[in-house]
Design an enzyme around this catalytic site. Sequence first.
Site, PDB file in Angstrom:
ATOM      1  N   ALA A  10       0.850  -1.189   0.000  1.00 33.26           N
ATOM      2  CA  ALA A  10       0.000   0.000   0.000  1.00 33.26           C
ATOM      3  C   ALA A  10       0.887   1.241   0.000  1.00 33.26           C
ATOM      4  O   ALA A  10       1.770   1.381   0.848  1.00 33.26           O
ATOM      5  CB  ALA A  10      -0.906   0.003   1.226  1.00 33.26           C
ATOM      6  N   SER A  17       5.681   4.489   3.403  1.00 32.68           N
ATOM      7  CA  SER A  17       5.258   3.428   2.488  1.00 32.68           C
ATOM      8  C   SER A  17       6.218   3.304   1.311  1.00 32.68           C
ATOM      9  O   SER A  17       6.429   2.206   0.785  1.00 32.68           O
ATOM     10  CB  SER A  17       3.832   3.686   1.990  1.00 32.68           C
ATOM     11  OG  SER A  17       3.728   4.927   1.332  1.00 32.68           O
ATOM     12  N   MET A  36      -4.647   3.887  -2.566  1.00 34.22           N
ATOM     13  CA  MET A  36      -6.078   3.852  -2.254  1.00 34.22           C
ATOM     14  C   MET A  36      -6.630   5.270  -2.179  1.00 34.22           C
ATOM     15  O   MET A  36      -6.136   6.084  -1.399  1.00 34.22           O
ATOM     16  CB  MET A  36      -6.309   3.154  -0.902  1.00 34.22           C
ATOM     17  CG  MET A  36      -6.087   1.671  -0.914  1.00 34.22           C
ATOM     18  SD  MET A  36      -6.121   1.006   0.777  1.00 34.22           S
ATOM     19  CE  MET A  36      -4.390   1.180   1.230  1.00 34.22           C
ATOM     20  N   CYS A 101     -10.661   2.671  10.195  1.00 32.90           N
ATOM     21  CA  CYS A 101     -10.205   2.661   8.800  1.00 32.90           C
ATOM     22  C   CYS A 101      -9.240   1.512   8.548  1.00 32.90           C
ATOM     23  O   CYS A 101      -9.338   0.813   7.531  1.00 32.90           O
ATOM     24  CB  CYS A 101      -9.546   3.997   8.469  1.00 32.90           C
ATOM     25  SG  CYS A 101      -8.850   4.065   6.803  1.00 32.90           S
ATOM     26  N   GLY A 126       3.395   0.683   5.310  1.00 33.19           N
ATOM     27  CA  GLY A 126       4.472   1.444   5.930  1.00 33.19           C
ATOM     28  C   GLY A 126       4.260   1.708   7.404  1.00 33.19           C
ATOM     29  O   GLY A 126       4.879   2.612   7.961  1.00 33.19           O
ATOM     30  N   CYS A 222      -7.505   9.996   9.202  1.00 34.55           N
ATOM     31  CA  CYS A 222      -7.148   9.030   8.171  1.00 34.55           C
ATOM     32  C   CYS A 222      -7.803   9.364   6.828  1.00 34.55           C
ATOM     33  O   CYS A 222      -9.021   9.447   6.720  1.00 34.55           O
ATOM     34  CB  CYS A 222      -7.591   7.641   8.633  1.00 34.55           C
ATOM     35  SG  CYS A 222      -7.129   6.310   7.541  1.00 34.55           S
TER      36      CYS A 222
END
Length: 394
Positions: A10, A17, A36, A101, A126, A222
Amino acid sequence: MQAVRHVVCALSGGVDSAVAALLLRRRGYQVTGVFMKNWDSLDEHGVCTADKDCEDAYRVCQILDIPFHQVSYVKEYWNDVFSDFLNEYEKGRTPNPDIVCNKHIKFSCFFHYAVDNLGADAIATGHYARTSLEDEEVFEQKHVKKPEGLFRNRFEVRNAVKLLQAADSFKDQTFFLSQVSQDALRRTIFPLGGLTKEFVKKIAAENRLHHVLQKKESMGMCFIGKRNFEHFLLQYLQPRPGHFISIEDNKVLGTHKGPPDRPPSPVQGPAEDQPRALDCGGASRSTGPGQDDGVPLPIPPPDGTRAPLFYPVPCVLTLNQDGTVWVTAVQAVRALATGQFAVFYKGDECLGSGKILRLGPSAYTLQKGQRRAGMATESPSDSPEDGPGLSPLL
């Protein structure tokens, strides 16, 4: 000859990440990056931050020479995370959307997309966290059908993978991963778990990842980001003004707007220290078949168990027949609120978490009760009629 393992990482467009994907490449894995998109609105300055983050994630994939994919979970985020967040605020609770989330979006929607659509042997993020599995053990994991029934869901998880705190205690993110399911956790690699943030930045600087290294640390909600929180919520909730009233003398101490200014919790006077009951959904076990049973929550001995509601607090856990857990802190805890999550640790292992459903009596209320009991009798009684409310733990 063994096939190259495929890990889907991701990518958020940030440095953590990006370095996670880089380290996976260095381990010889076939790596795919996925960004995403979970929020549509523009920020206060009219800039769609998600588009900029997506561009940064795509540049990371170009630099690392790995495939790039973009997926949209705007609908899922709204239904499973943001709607719950608004509902909690309307009820006067204090939600934690980042925990929700991770459970529903990153480690459910994204996890299933990576495995089912991209053929991943494992996923990676990450996050600063570790598990009890080495990489090869992760690749050997198979999907395990969830057992049915309340008590099987609670106690019959075999060979459960442990969620462990990161080496960098300041950056540790196990608190926010405490509701991740066992199914997802056993198929996840956390490449940054043994590294410090400063070393991650050093790796990025040495590997042409300057465009993400220069970005500010993400500190907002988030996927929505840092913004004027009150103004943001006013787009979705109507304020409900009211008064702060002292419970000692019923004096009005001030006014508040109610949600979205803040949850309308009562002011508890000089002592706001309260034990509480928790929902056991997710990491601390679900209450019925077909629900996410998450990280296992064995009922550990009181010694060595701590519940960091922003800071570590020794506690005692009692499992109730209705599937909830009663948590009794062995020392006073200030300013607790329903809707928050209590996350449980034993050593460096994160055992799981539960949403706080209701509060026990405050220290102020208990002290008041003790004074009344002292007036009614010449000496404190040890009889059961005194109830748990007069014990030091409550």
